[in-house]
Motif scaffolding. Structure first.
Motif, PDB file in Angstrom:
ATOM      1  N   GLN A 311       0.814  -1.213   0.000  1.00  0.00           N
ATOM      2  CA  GLN A 311       0.000   0.000   0.000  1.00  0.00           C
ATOM      3  C   GLN A 311       0.847   1.262   0.000  1.00  0.00           C
ATOM      4  N   ASP A 312       1.985   1.243   0.712  1.00  0.00           N
ATOM      5  CA  ASP A 312       2.849   2.409   0.739  1.00  0.00           C
ATOM      6  C   ASP A 312       3.412   2.741  -0.639  1.00  0.00           C
ATOM      7  N   LEU A 313       3.699   1.709  -1.424  1.00  0.00           N
ATOM      8  CA  LEU A 313       4.340   1.933  -2.720  1.00  0.00           C
ATOM      9  C   LEU A 313       3.356   2.018  -3.880  1.00  0.00           C
ATOM     10  N   TYR A 314       2.218   1.340  -3.766  1.00  0.00           N
ATOM     11  CA  TYR A 314       1.326   1.225  -4.920  1.00  0.00           C
ATOM     12  C   TYR A 314      -0.098   1.714  -4.656  1.00  0.00           C
ATOM     13  N   GLY A 315      -0.393   2.118  -3.426  1.00  0.00           N
ATOM     14  CA  GLY A 315      -1.716   2.630  -3.131  1.00  0.00           C
ATOM     15  C   GLY A 315      -2.615   1.605  -2.463  1.00  0.00           C
ATOM     16  N   ASP A 316      -3.719   2.087  -1.929  1.00  0.00           N
ATOM     17  CA  ASP A 316      -4.609   1.242  -1.134  1.00  0.00           C
ATOM     18  C   ASP A 316      -5.434   0.267  -1.965  1.00  0.00           C
ATOM     19  N   ASP A 317      -5.600   0.546  -3.266  1.00  0.00           N
ATOM     20  CA  ASP A 317      -6.515  -0.271  -4.062  1.00  0.00           C
ATOM     21  C   ASP A 317      -5.823  -1.372  -4.859  1.00  0.00           C
ATOM     22  N   VAL A 318      -4.492  -1.535  -4.690  1.00  0.00           N
ATOM     23  CA  VAL A 318      -3.771  -2.517  -5.491  1.00  0.00           C
ATOM     24  C   VAL A 318      -4.287  -3.921  -5.249  1.00  0.00           C
ATOM     25  N   LEU A 319      -4.620  -4.242  -4.026  1.00  0.00           N
ATOM     26  CA  LEU A 319      -5.051  -5.596  -3.688  1.00  0.00           C
ATOM     27  C   LEU A 319      -6.560  -5.758  -3.745  1.00  0.00           C
ATOM     28  N   GLY A 320      -7.239  -4.843  -4.409  1.00  0.00           N
ATOM     29  CA  GLY A 320      -8.681  -4.936  -4.542  1.00  0.00           C
ATOM     30  C   GLY A 320      -9.085  -6.049  -5.486  1.00  0.00           C
ATOM     31  N   PRO A 321     -10.381  -6.296  -5.623  1.00  0.00           N
ATOM     32  CA  PRO A 321     -10.863  -7.438  -6.401  1.00  0.00           C
ATOM     33  C   PRO A 321     -10.887  -7.209  -7.903  1.00  0.00           C
ATOM     34  N   GLU A 322     -10.493  -6.016  -8.359  1.00  0.00           N
ATOM     35  CA  GLU A 322     -10.605  -5.733  -9.793  1.00  0.00           C
ATOM     36  C   GLU A 322      -9.756  -6.694 -10.614  1.00  0.00           C
ATOM     37  N   ALA A 323     -10.167  -6.926 -11.840  1.00  0.00           N
ATOM     38  CA  ALA A 323      -9.449  -7.852 -12.716  1.00  0.00           C
ATOM     39  C   ALA A 323      -8.127  -7.235 -13.149  1.00  0.00           C
ATOM     40  N   LEU A 324      -7.231  -8.103 -13.573  1.00  0.00           N
ATOM     41  CA  LEU A 324      -5.955  -7.628 -14.068  1.00  0.00           C
ATOM     42  C   LEU A 324      -6.165  -6.820 -15.335  1.00  0.00           C
ATOM     43  N   THR A 325      -5.375  -5.762 -15.475  1.00  0.00           N
ATOM     44  CA  THR A 325      -5.462  -4.950 -16.686  1.00  0.00           C
ATOM     45  C   THR A 325      -4.782  -5.673 -17.825  1.00  0.00           C
ATOM     46  N   THR A 326      -5.110  -5.283 -19.018  1.00  0.00           N
ATOM     47  CA  THR A 326      -4.545  -5.906 -20.206  1.00  0.00           C
ATOM     48  C   THR A 326      -3.521  -4.978 -20.827  1.00  0.00           C
ATOM     49  N   ALA A 327      -2.314  -5.500 -21.016  1.00  0.00           N
ATOM     50  CA  ALA A 327      -1.239  -4.717 -21.616  1.00  0.00           C
ATOM     51  C   ALA A 327      -1.014  -5.202 -23.033  1.00  0.00           C
ATOM     52  N   ALA A 328      -0.751  -4.283 -23.952  1.00  0.00           N
ATOM     53  CA  ALA A 328      -0.550  -4.657 -25.342  1.00  0.00           C
ATOM     54  C   ALA A 328       0.896  -5.051 -25.583  1.00  0.00           C
TER      55      ALA A 328
END
Length: 347
Positions: A311-328
């Motif tokens: 959380q300190d490095l990436y924010g509070d929502d990093v471990l939330g339930p959202e799906a992984l983003t798609t990178a091209a």
């Protein structure tokens, strides 16, 4: 039951995990962390030391020295302890504390670089420190994992043939890019194989390996601030860059199903999952896919698996339930027509 007399004599080379139930994509994950060094780096370490011994570079008075973000340092520490060599590992402030303590337990000295080089970042500063040590005392022997051909030859001789033996109809192979030893050894082997295999390199955002501008990287293992001399992009078909936040989410996703892997493995699985999701949207068939897991997760318990650190490095929502983003992925003219895929331009 095997009976060994040296720790480097044991390596479990034939263990795979089917990740379809976890990731939703059919990926066979080749687990390389089941040896006394805890990572795939044992293969390169053993090959480089054995070559240096054959060439007469290593003698009883020698002091091994190497730059490492962690896993290779542990592997070299283990072999050096077994063979009676002194070893100095030059690392930086991103190296996990458990990794440093393990190297010290094996009798190695740790030099920690904290200030980046103006042009080469922390990696450049580590290499500068190694060169200064070698210039100061002729007993130092630098194996130089970044340029040593035995780094990729180890995987040409062991890792790639093991995959080929279990998956004779392999279509696509996902390999993380660090020094690119594993990547180049496997890519060279499968270029000459009996059927075309699509080679996908997995890199982390902020890495300069494939020509991107270097940026912040907090998870050791994959990625570099300097293009690896071993890299030959003519053997690679595509590159997928993964955000560190996606790496962390993937590690936690795997852990929730009982598999605790390291950051490099999380990056590779994240990139492979994204790539296969796009592939299945565009094609009717499901390819036979293997991804290489370089390490296990115990050395990351204070970082990737520690909520406050994340959380300190990436924010509070990093471990939330959202799906992984798609990178091209980066890509261009086709080689492997049987997959309908494209190829990375040659450098």
């Amino acid at each position: 039951m095997p009976v060994i007399s040296t720790p480097q004599a044991f390596n479990q080379d034939d263990l795979y995990v089917d990740l379809e139930a976890i990731t939703g994509q059919r990926i066979f994950l080749k687990c390389e962390g089941f040896n006394f060094a805890g990572s795939i780096k044992l293969k390169a370490a053993a090959a480089m030391i054995e070559a240096a011994e054959r060439d007469g570079r290593l003698t009883p008075r020698s002091i091994l020295v190497e730059s490492s973000s962690g896993n290779l340092g542990v592997a070299l520490s283990m072999i050096a302890a077994n063979k009676g060599y002194r070893f100095v590992c030059v690392t930086d402030s991103r190296c996990n504390l458990p990794t440093r303590l393990l190297m010290e337990a094996l009798g190695s000295q740790i030099h920690i670089v904290t200030e980046p080089s103006p042009t080469g970042g922390l990696l450049g500063a580590r290499i500068d420190h190694v060169r200064a040590l070698c210039a100061s005392d002729d007993r130092y022997v630098w194996l130089n994992q970044y340029m040593n051909p035995n780094n990729h030859r180890a995987h040409y001789r062991t890792t790639a043939p093991a995959i080929a033996r279990h998956f004779p109809h392999l279509d696509v192979l996902f390999v993380g890019a660090g020094t690119t030893g594993t990547l180049m050894g496997c890519a060279r082997y499968f270029r000459a194989w009996h059927r075309p295999v699509h080679i996908v390199a997995i890199d982390t955002e902020g890495s300069a390996t494939f020509g991107h501008t270097p940026g912040r990287r907090m998870i050791p293992g994959l990625g570099t601030s300097i293009r690896p001399p071993l890299l030959d992009t003519s053997y690679i078909d595509e590159v997928v860059h993964v955000k560190e936040s996606d790496t962390i989410r993937t590690c936690h996703q795997l852990a929730r199903r009982g598999f605790v892997f390291g950051g490099s493995t999380g990056t590779v699985v994240s990139g492979a999952t994204q790539w296969l999701a796009r592939y299945r949207q565009q094609h009717d068939r499901q390819p036979t896919a293997v991804a290489i897991a370089p390490d296990l997760g115990e050395r990351y318990l204070e970082t990737i698996y520690q909520t406050n650190w994340v959380q300190d490095l990436y924010g509070d929502d990093v471990l939330g339930p959202e799906a992984l983003t798609t990178a091209a992925p980066q890509s261009a003219p086709a080689r492997n027509g049987h997959l309908g895929l494209e190829r990375l331009p040659q450098s």
